[in-house]
Enzyme design. Structure first.
Site, PDB file in Angstrom:
ATOM      1  N   THR A 193       0.808  -1.217   0.000  1.00 24.64           N
ATOM      2  CA  THR A 193       0.000   0.000   0.000  1.00 24.64           C
ATOM      3  C   THR A 193       0.842   1.267   0.000  1.00 24.64           C
ATOM      4  OG1 THR A 193      -0.238   0.039   2.417  1.00 24.64           O
ATOM      5  CG2 THR A 193      -1.869  -1.224   1.161  1.00 24.64           C
ATOM      6  N   LEU A 239      -2.890   5.436  -0.078  1.00 24.89           N
ATOM      7  CA  LEU A 239      -4.291   5.047   0.078  1.00 24.89           C
ATOM      8  C   LEU A 239      -4.331   3.526   0.273  1.00 24.89           C
ATOM      9  CD1 LEU A 239      -6.166   7.231  -2.574  1.00 24.89           C
ATOM     10  CD2 LEU A 239      -6.032   7.547  -0.084  1.00 24.89           C
ATOM     11  N   HIS A 240      -4.355   3.101   1.516  1.00 18.48           N
ATOM     12  CA  HIS A 240      -4.228   1.676   1.822  1.00 18.48           C
ATOM     13  C   HIS A 240      -5.440   0.861   1.366  1.00 18.48           C
ATOM     14  CE1 HIS A 240      -0.802   2.716   4.381  1.00 18.48           C
ATOM     15  NE2 HIS A 240      -1.559   3.637   4.949  1.00 18.48           N
ATOM     16  N   ASP A 241      -6.611   1.188   1.900  1.00 15.81           N
ATOM     17  CA  ASP A 241      -7.771   0.307   1.760  1.00 15.81           C
ATOM     18  C   ASP A 241      -8.288   0.138   0.335  1.00 15.81           C
ATOM     19  OD1 ASP A 241      -7.717  -0.222   4.462  1.00 15.81           O
ATOM     20  OD2 ASP A 241      -9.134   1.367   4.970  1.00 15.81           O
TER      21      ASP A 241
END
Length: 310
Positions: A193, A239-241
């Site tokens: 990520t 932006l991980h998710d």
């Protein structure tokens, strides 16, 4: 693809939800929320507000567990006091969906098992809801095609301790339970990520595209920006998710490798660390695919296009 999304909105959870709800390839059966970035009552309300913003009031949002199975309560650091950049989206006018997140997960997954039509479970926060569901009804494993989780850190190091990523650290025992459940797991760890970097140029591109929610999304992402070039290599914040949802839509944008992954539950300095055996050192079978490569331009092209479509 039929999916359940378990999350703790949170700015990057919100962007992931908007991506999923704007993608006709996915049927979002329900959104289940859990305490994480902010307390349970706020993640629930934030989830409802994001679903309303997406124009998808038929998608139910359910409130879930309020703290980890064991240990202290942790909160996120980057999404603001309310979880969505310090500013609240308009309230949802949809009726409050009945049912606790754990009960909803169990009901959907048992029905999927009975029908022989397993569901993909996407987790974007601490894994408490899913762990409790597994403990109560182990048979739900037959209703899961796979679990795709934003969780863990390997060579990248942690983001809440030197070795632990927040979603795992916030309920390490739950993460270990999920990894041991026997369902195929795909992990999107920080190693992946951190490559999903929303640079100022990329955010400006989003803002310039127009559309119903692009300006708001750009504002949220800008607020959320950690801006740590020493760690990420250039300005911007990861932006991980949304990588979890993008993986379902465009798996060719990602690369990874199989491993046996366990969670450290006893270490004084390494509690919550995800430990990956990539070379068969322990002789334990692989239980996860660990994503570690991202076509970042392709990822942002997909994400911005869908947000513009919203």
């Amino acid at each position: 693809m039929r999916i359940l999304i378990d999350c703790d909105p949170g700015v990057d959870d919100a962007i992931a939800l908007l991506l999923a709800l704007a993608s006709p390839e996915l049927e979002v059966l329900a959104v289940t929320t859990v305490a994480g970035n902010v307390p349970a009552e706020r993640t629930f309300e934030n989830g409802r507000r994001v679903v309303a913003l997406a124009g998808r009031p038929e998608v139910p949002v359910h409130r879930g567990c309020e703290g980890p199975l064991l240990g202290p309560v942790l909160r996120g650091k980057y999404s603001g006091e309310g979880g969505l950049g310090g500013s609240l989206l308009p309230e949802s006018a949809a009726p409050v969906a009945a049912g606790h997140s754990v009960d909803v997960l169990i009901a959907h997954l048992l029905a999927a098992a009975e029908a022989g039509a397993p569901i993909t479970v996407c987790t974007l926060g601490p894994l408490t809801n899913l762990a409790v569901a597994l403990a109560r009804e182990p048979g739900i494993v037959r209703g899961m095609d796979r679990i795709v989780a934003m969780a863990g850190a390997f060579a990248a190091g942690g983001n809440r301790t030197p070795s632990a990523e927040f979603n795992v650290l916030a309920d390490a025992h739950a993460a270990e339970m999920v990894l041991r459940c026997g369902v195929p797991v795909v992990l999107a760890p920080l190693d992946l990520t951190f490559q999903a970097l929303a640079t100022p140029a990329r955010v400006a591109d989003l803002r310039a595209r127009g559309g119903r929610i692009t300006s708001l999304a750009a504002d949220l992402i800008t607020f959320y920006d950690r801006n740590d070039p020493a760690r990420y290599g250039e300005p911007g914040g990861p932006l991980h998710d949304p990588t979890v949802i993008a993986y379902l839509l465009r798996p060719e944008l990602f690369g990874g490798r199989p491993a046996h992954v366990a969670v450290e539950l006893t270490g004084q300095h390494s509690f919550g660390q995800t430990v990956g055996d990539f070379f068969g050192t322990t002789g334990k079978p692989h239980n996860a695919t660990v994503l570690n490569r991202l076509d970042a331009p392709g990822f942002f092209d997909l994400l911005w296009e869908r947000l513009t479509r919203s």
